[in-house]
Design a protein around this motif. Structure first.
Motif, PDB file in Angstrom:
ATOM      1  N   SER A  41      57.338  56.279  28.949  1.00 44.02           N
ATOM      2  CA  SER A  41      58.453  55.352  29.071  1.00 44.02           C
ATOM      3  C   SER A  41      58.981  54.963  27.693  1.00 44.02           C
ATOM      4  CB  SER A  41      58.011  54.118  29.855  1.00 44.02           C
ATOM      5  OG  SER A  41      59.009  53.144  29.848  1.00 44.02           O
ATOM      6  N   HIS A  42      58.083  54.613  26.792  1.00 42.56           N
ATOM      7  CA  HIS A  42      58.501  54.220  25.433  1.00 42.56           C
ATOM      8  C   HIS A  42      59.189  55.373  24.702  1.00 42.56           C
ATOM      9  CE1 HIS A  42      56.912  50.289  25.754  1.00 42.56           C
ATOM     10  NE2 HIS A  42      55.627  50.625  25.681  1.00 42.56           N
ATOM     11  N   LEU A  43      58.678  56.587  24.866  1.00 43.08           N
ATOM     12  CA  LEU A  43      59.304  57.745  24.213  1.00 43.08           C
ATOM     13  C   LEU A  43      60.712  57.991  24.749  1.00 43.08           C
ATOM     14  CD1 LEU A  43      56.304  60.201  24.043  1.00 43.08           C
ATOM     15  CD2 LEU A  43      57.764  59.596  22.108  1.00 43.08           C
ATOM     16  N   PHE A  44      60.847  57.994  26.079  1.00 42.61           N
ATOM     17  CA  PHE A  44      62.143  58.336  26.672  1.00 42.61           C
ATOM     18  C   PHE A  44      63.152  57.194  26.595  1.00 42.61           C
ATOM     19  CE2 PHE A  44      62.129  62.610  28.236  1.00 42.61           C
ATOM     20  CZ  PHE A  44      60.783  62.952  28.139  1.00 42.61           C
ATOM     21  N   PRO A  53      51.383  61.979  15.066  1.00 41.99           N
ATOM     22  CA  PRO A  53      51.519  61.147  13.870  1.00 41.99           C
ATOM     23  C   PRO A  53      52.316  61.856  12.773  1.00 41.99           C
ATOM     24  CG  PRO A  53      49.246  61.163  14.637  1.00 41.99           C
ATOM     25  CD  PRO A  53      50.003  62.178  15.456  1.00 41.99           C
ATOM     26  N   GLY A  54      53.278  61.148  12.221  1.00 40.43           N
ATOM     27  CA  GLY A  54      54.000  61.635  11.061  1.00 40.43           C
ATOM     28  C   GLY A  54      55.195  62.528  11.325  1.00 40.43           C
ATOM     29  N   THR A  55      55.416  62.949  12.547  1.00 43.08           N
ATOM     30  CA  THR A  55      56.565  63.810  12.822  1.00 43.08           C
ATOM     31  C   THR A  55      57.357  63.241  13.994  1.00 43.08           C
ATOM     32  OG1 THR A  55      55.171  65.199  14.219  1.00 43.08           O
ATOM     33  CG2 THR A  55      55.563  65.960  11.973  1.00 43.08           C
ATOM     34  N   PRO A  56      58.678  63.215  13.864  1.00 39.63           N
ATOM     35  CA  PRO A  56      59.491  62.665  14.962  1.00 39.63           C
ATOM     36  C   PRO A  56      59.395  63.521  16.224  1.00 39.63           C
ATOM     37  CG  PRO A  56      60.852  63.260  13.056  1.00 39.63           C
ATOM     38  CD  PRO A  56      59.456  63.631  12.731  1.00 39.63           C
ATOM     39  N   ALA A  57      59.357  62.857  17.341  1.00 34.94           N
ATOM     40  CA  ALA A  57      59.316  63.561  18.624  1.00 34.94           C
ATOM     41  C   ALA A  57      60.699  64.100  18.967  1.00 34.94           C
ATOM     42  CB  ALA A  57      58.844  62.619  19.722  1.00 34.94           C
ATOM     43  N   VAL A  58      60.721  65.243  19.599  1.00 33.73           N
ATOM     44  CA  VAL A  58      61.957  65.798  20.160  1.00 33.73           C
ATOM     45  C   VAL A  58      61.869  65.519  21.663  1.00 33.73           C
ATOM     46  CG1 VAL A  58      63.329  67.878  20.534  1.00 33.73           C
ATOM     47  CG2 VAL A  58      62.055  67.572  18.378  1.00 33.73           C
ATOM     48  N   VAL A  59      62.598  64.520  22.099  1.00 33.79           N
ATOM     49  CA  VAL A  59      62.540  64.069  23.489  1.00 33.79           C
ATOM     50  C   VAL A  59      63.702  64.710  24.247  1.00 33.79           C
ATOM     51  CG1 VAL A  59      62.503  62.056  24.997  1.00 33.79           C
ATOM     52  CG2 VAL A  59      61.501  61.917  22.701  1.00 33.79           C
ATOM     53  N   ILE A  60      63.368  65.343  25.376  1.00 33.47           N
ATOM     54  CA  ILE A  60      64.363  66.154  26.086  1.00 33.47           C
ATOM     55  C   ILE A  60      64.506  65.689  27.534  1.00 33.47           C
ATOM     56  CG2 ILE A  60      64.982  68.483  26.803  1.00 33.47           C
ATOM     57  CD1 ILE A  60      63.051  69.466  24.554  1.00 33.47           C
ATOM     58  N   ASP A  61      65.739  65.375  27.915  1.00 35.50           N
ATOM     59  CA  ASP A  61      66.076  65.113  29.314  1.00 35.50           C
ATOM     60  C   ASP A  61      66.487  66.421  29.978  1.00 35.50           C
ATOM     61  OD1 ASP A  61      65.789  62.367  29.840  1.00 35.50           O
ATOM     62  OD2 ASP A  61      67.775  61.893  29.056  1.00 35.50           O
ATOM     63  N   THR A  62      66.014  66.642  31.199  1.00 32.97           N
ATOM     64  CA  THR A  62      66.447  67.783  32.005  1.00 32.97           C
ATOM     65  C   THR A  62      67.540  67.265  32.929  1.00 32.97           C
ATOM     66  OG1 THR A  62      64.178  68.586  31.950  1.00 32.97           O
ATOM     67  CG2 THR A  62      65.662  69.611  33.559  1.00 32.97           C
ATOM     68  N   LEU A  63      68.778  67.643  32.661  1.00 33.14           N
ATOM     69  CA  LEU A  63      69.912  67.023  33.352  1.00 33.14           C
ATOM     70  C   LEU A  63      69.788  66.969  34.873  1.00 33.14           C
ATOM     71  CD1 LEU A  63      72.983  68.019  31.193  1.00 33.14           C
ATOM     72  CD2 LEU A  63      72.001  65.752  31.559  1.00 33.14           C
ATOM     73  N   PRO A  64      69.444  68.054  35.562  1.00 34.91           N
ATOM     74  CA  PRO A  64      69.393  67.956  37.027  1.00 34.91           C
ATOM     75  C   PRO A  64      68.316  66.990  37.554  1.00 34.91           C
ATOM     76  CG  PRO A  64      69.452  70.251  36.324  1.00 34.91           C
ATOM     77  CD  PRO A  64      69.240  69.421  35.102  1.00 34.91           C
ATOM     78  N   LEU A  65      67.334  66.647  36.717  1.00 37.39           N
ATOM     79  CA  LEU A  65      66.248  65.774  37.177  1.00 37.39           C
ATOM     80  C   LEU A  65      66.341  64.348  36.641  1.00 37.39           C
ATOM     81  CD1 LEU A  65      63.122  68.094  36.889  1.00 37.39           C
ATOM     82  CD2 LEU A  65      64.339  67.383  38.947  1.00 37.39           C
ATOM     83  N   ARG A  66      67.370  64.037  35.842  1.00 38.14           N
ATOM     84  CA  ARG A  66      67.413  62.713  35.187  1.00 38.14           C
ATOM     85  C   ARG A  66      67.270  61.572  36.184  1.00 38.14           C
ATOM     86  NH1 ARG A  66      71.953  60.767  32.190  1.00 38.14           N
ATOM     87  NH2 ARG A  66      70.563  59.341  31.105  1.00 38.14           N
ATOM     88  N   GLN A  67      68.037  61.611  37.263  1.00 37.99           N
ATOM     89  CA  GLN A  67      67.994  60.511  38.244  1.00 37.99           C
ATOM     90  C   GLN A  67      66.575  60.335  38.792  1.00 37.99           C
ATOM     91  OE1 GLN A  67      70.357  58.276  39.422  1.00 37.99           O
ATOM     92  NE2 GLN A  67      68.776  57.390  40.733  1.00 37.99           N
ATOM     93  N   ALA A  68      65.983  61.416  39.261  1.00 37.16           N
ATOM     94  CA  ALA A  68      64.642  61.340  39.853  1.00 37.16           C
ATOM     95  C   ALA A  68      63.603  60.931  38.812  1.00 37.16           C
ATOM     96  CB  ALA A  68      64.265  62.687  40.473  1.00 37.16           C
TER      97      ALA A  68
END
Length: 137
Positions: A41-44, A53-68
């Motif tokens: 939850s905090h990441l998204f 630690p030490g590297t930024p996360a690459v956070v990815i939304d999957t468009l067809p599943l965003r709502q769910a």
């Protein structure tokens, strides 16, 4: 007419994914075996920015599943999530997750990047990625 068909397809795809659960996935070389719902939850929601630690996360939304996904994760609909991100984007504090249009593209991105985290239909998990949390409806 095409918008109606697209909306219907997205609703049906999201419903099908909900039947298998939504798997939050990371790269198998990330060293992460599991992650809590709260951490996801905090990441998204941009509250934490590091998966490792030490590297930024690459956070990815999957468009067809965003709502769910957001409904299962934080019990919020897309209008609330989009309004949340609009406020943060306007303040310049953080950026929303990258949005990718298909689960296969999310799998490929996560498989290439140790710092990436995304989510897909649980039925699509394969050896290229590691599921670290499963969200059920």
């Amino acid at each position: 007419m095409s918008r109606l068909l697209l909306a219907l397809w997205l609703a049906l795809y999201g419903a099908a994914a909900a039947a298998h659960g939504i798997a939050v996935i990371v790269n198998p070389d990330s060293g992460i075996d599991s992650i809590s719902r709260e951490e996801v939850s905090h990441l998204f929601l941009g509250r934490i920015k590091h998966l490792l630690p030490g590297t930024p996360a690459v956070v990815i939304d999957t468009l067809p599943l965003r709502q769910a996904f957001y409904q299962a994760l934080v019990r919020r609909g897309l209008p609330e999530i989009d309004a949340y991100w609009a406020r943060l984007r306007f303040s310049g504090r953080t950026q929303p997750p990258m949005q990718i249009e298909s689960a296969e593209m999310v799998i490929e991105r996560v498989a290439r990047d140790r710092n990436a985290i995304g989510y897909i239909d649980g039925a699509l998990v394969d050896s290229r990625v590691r599921p670290v949390l499963r969200l059920e409806d």
